[in-house]
Write a protein that holds these residues in place. Structure first.
Motif, short mmCIF file in Angstrom:
data_model
loop_
_atom_site.label_atom_id
_atom_site.label_comp_id
_atom_site.label_asym_id
_atom_site.label_seq_id
_atom_site.Cartn_x
_atom_site.Cartn_y
_atom_site.Cartn_z
N ARG A 158 0.83 -1.21 0.00
CA ARG A 158 0.00 0.00 0.00
C ARG A 158 0.86 1.26 0.00
NH1 ARG A 158 -3.56 -2.55 3.97
NH2 ARG A 158 -2.70 -1.18 5.58
N VAL A 159 1.93 1.24 0.81
CA VAL A 159 2.81 2.40 0.87
C VAL A 159 3.53 2.59 -0.47
CG1 VAL A 159 4.82 3.41 2.01
CG2 VAL A 159 3.12 2.16 3.36
N ARG A 160 4.00 1.49 -1.06
CA ARG A 160 4.73 1.57 -2.33
C ARG A 160 3.83 2.09 -3.45
NH1 ARG A 160 9.58 -0.40 -3.46
NH2 ARG A 160 9.56 -1.81 -1.65
N ALA A 161 2.56 1.75 -3.42
CA ALA A 161 1.64 2.22 -4.46
C ALA A 161 1.56 3.74 -4.46
CB ALA A 161 0.26 1.61 -4.24
N ARG A 162 1.64 4.35 -3.29
CA ARG A 162 1.59 5.82 -3.22
C ARG A 162 2.87 6.42 -3.79
NH1 ARG A 162 -2.18 8.52 -0.34
NH2 ARG A 162 -0.70 10.23 0.04
N THR A 163 4.03 5.88 -3.41
CA THR A 163 5.28 6.45 -3.92
C THR A 163 5.40 6.23 -5.43
OG1 THR A 163 6.48 4.42 -3.32
CG2 THR A 163 6.50 6.23 -1.73
N ASP A 164 4.90 5.10 -5.92
CA ASP A 164 4.94 4.86 -7.37
C ASP A 164 4.10 5.89 -8.12
OD1 ASP A 164 6.56 2.71 -6.97
OD2 ASP A 164 5.02 1.18 -7.29
N ALA A 165 3.09 6.42 -7.45
CA ALA A 165 2.22 7.42 -8.08
C ALA A 165 2.70 8.85 -7.83
CB ALA A 165 0.79 7.27 -7.56
N LEU A 194 2.93 10.30 -4.91
CA LEU A 194 2.24 10.89 -3.77
C LEU A 194 3.12 10.83 -2.53
CD1 LEU A 194 -1.28 9.27 -4.31
CD2 LEU A 194 -0.53 11.56 -4.99
N ARG A 195 2.82 11.70 -1.57
CA ARG A 195 3.55 11.67 -0.31
C ARG A 195 3.28 10.34 0.39
NH1 ARG A 195 5.43 15.97 2.60
NH2 ARG A 195 4.13 17.41 1.41
N PRO A 196 4.32 9.62 0.80
CA PRO A 196 4.07 8.29 1.38
C PRO A 196 3.44 8.37 2.75
CG PRO A 196 6.39 8.87 1.59
CD PRO A 196 5.75 9.95 0.74
N LEU A 197 2.57 7.41 3.03
CA LEU A 197 2.07 7.23 4.37
C LEU A 197 3.10 6.40 5.12
CD1 LEU A 197 -1.65 6.36 3.59
CD2 LEU A 197 -0.70 8.57 4.31
N PRO A 198 3.44 6.77 6.37
CA PRO A 198 4.47 6.03 7.09
C PRO A 198 4.09 4.58 7.27
CG PRO A 198 3.90 8.08 8.23
CD PRO A 198 2.89 7.88 7.15
N VAL A 199 5.07 3.67 7.10
CA VAL A 199 4.83 2.25 7.32
C VAL A 199 4.36 2.01 8.75
CG1 VAL A 199 5.93 -0.02 7.45
CG2 VAL A 199 6.42 1.49 5.53
N LEU A 211 13.13 16.97 -6.96
CA LEU A 211 12.69 15.58 -7.11
C LEU A 211 11.19 15.40 -6.92
CD1 LEU A 211 15.51 13.72 -5.11
CD2 LEU A 211 15.45 14.31 -7.54
N ARG A 212 10.53 16.33 -6.26
CA ARG A 212 9.13 16.12 -5.89
C ARG A 212 8.18 16.27 -7.07
NH1 ARG A 212 8.25 15.28 -0.65
NH2 ARG A 212 9.81 16.00 0.86
N GLU A 213 7.11 15.47 -6.99
CA GLU A 213 6.04 15.54 -7.97
C GLU A 213 4.95 16.51 -7.47
OE1 GLU A 213 6.25 13.93 -10.82
OE2 GLU A 213 8.12 12.93 -10.24
N ARG A 214 3.97 16.78 -8.30
CA ARG A 214 2.90 17.69 -7.91
C ARG A 214 2.10 17.14 -6.73
NH1 ARG A 214 -0.43 20.06 -12.88
NH2 ARG A 214 -1.21 21.31 -11.12
N GLY A 215 2.09 15.81 -6.56
CA GLY A 215 1.37 15.19 -5.44
C GLY A 215 2.10 15.29 -4.12
N GLY A 216 3.31 15.87 -4.13
CA GLY A 216 4.06 16.07 -2.89
C GLY A 216 5.10 15.02 -2.61
#
Length: 361
Positions: free
Chosen positions: A233-240, A242-247, A312-317
């Motif tokens: 779930r966390v990796r799906a956010r970083t792949d997109a 988005l700012r990661p949710l902490p594990v 390095l950051r994307e528009r999603g943060g």
């Protein structure tokens, strides 16, 4: 160049060493067969990373399960032993055992694209690197959400980052804000010195079934299957991007004996999040709670300010990664970020990252 000597940094350094990359020493040249040399820069004054700063009440019995670093078994931990002392000693032993080239205290202020190489600006001067493995974690980026009037509160306000012991809250009406392990630690700690401790969270606590946790560990580490689901779930956010949710936030809260004891003592009566703060307390619409102190156990963000010049950051943060490699700057790898924020995740991603780095040297 590895930035940071916490668990992710030590895992990366060990993996580089095992792959034939020589540890840099100022008075010697790399071994003739070495493909390159590496160094670890650490801002701390000694081993342990963020664990050096944890409060005394955080013991090996109450921390989330900490996986061992590769190649060196940790001695058995006594349940009440302070996590800060135990893990600082373990990390120090690890550095010594493998003779890792850790230079400290070296504070990395910024990293820049300098053409064929990366320029790393530090408090001791500018350094040059072909590749940067960033392992700076989150401890130096505490997060406190904004609520109207927060700056007006006249009582004590601290974040988990600055929490040391419960004595300062003696007989004080204290509110703990947050839904993670740290919030439970503070509630348990402070409830020993005051009868008036309150708990509020933005969302309902995520209690996990005991079957999701391994048996026999002091803190009940997540089972491999449960851990893989969370990391996905966390990796799906970083792949997109988005700012990661902490594990650690995704793992939820173990319903263990300590939690059951806290429930029996009536200190886990959770309230919904307040909507504003004033000089003496907090409000829920027209309902009011008078307070002497607020503890913000509201987590941390990735400490990546020094990488800002690389954009390095994307528009999603977030920062889009290919495994642990930054898509916008392939010479930068992020360990301890997103899905590799756990020890197990850092070990896996460090192996993959270093293998890729060595192939391309």
């Amino acid at each position: 160049m590895v930035i940071g000597a916490g668990q992710a940094g030590l895992v990366a350094a060990h993996e580089l060493q095992q792959r034939g990359v020589a540890g840099y020493a100022a008075q010697s040249l790399p071994a003739p067969r070495a493909a390159a040399s590496f160094v670890v820069l650490d801002a701390e004054t000694g081993p342990g990373g963020a664990w050096r700063h944890r409060w005394d009440g955080l013991t090996m019995k109450t921390v989330n399960h900490i996986a061992e670093l590769p190649g060196l078994h940790a001695r058995p931990a006594a349940g009440p032993e302070r996590a800060s002392a135990f893990l600082t000693d373990y990390f120090g032993d690890y550095e010594d055992t493998f003779d890792l080239p850790v230079f400290r205290p070296v504070k990395v202020r910024s990293v820049h694209d300098d053409g064929a190489r990366l320029r790393v600006h530090t408090n001791v001067g500018d350094l040059s690197a072909r590749v940067v493995i960033n392992c700076t974690g989150t401890w130096d980026a505490p997060f406190i959400p904004w609520y109207p009037g927060r700056e007006l509160f006249r009582g004590i306000q601290i974040h988990t980052h600055d929490y040391r012991d419960p004595d300062v809250f003696w007989r004080k009406r204290t509110l703990v804000v947050g839904g993670g392990i740290s919030a439970l630690d503070h509630l348990d700690d402070v409830s020993r010195v005051t009868k008036n401790v309150f708990w509020t969270t933005r969302t309902p606590p995520r209690w996990r079934d005991p079957s999701d946790f391994s048996v026999g560990e002091a803190a009940g580490g997540l089972t491999a299957e449960a851990g893989r689901v969370i990391e996905a779930r966390v990796r799906a956010r970083t792949d997109a991007g988005l700012r990661p949710l902490p594990v650690v936030a995704e793992t939820g809260l173990p319903r263990n004996e300590r939690v059951l004891d806290m429930e029996r003592r009536g200190i886990l009566n959770r309230r919904e999040m307040f909507d504003r703060v004033d000089r003496h307390g907090v409000w829920w619409g027209e309902d009011y709670l008078d307070l002497d102190a607020i503890i913000w156990a509201t987590g941390f963000r990735a400490n990546l300010r020094h990488l800002a010049p690389l954009h390095l950051r994307e528009r999603g943060g977030g920062i889009m990664l290919d495994s642990s490699r930054a898509v916008k700057e392939p010479r930068v790898y992020l360990l301890g970020y997103g899905a590799s924020a756990s020890t197990i995740g850092a070990r896996r991603d460090a192996r993959a990252a270093v293998a890729q780095i060595v192939r391309e040297l």
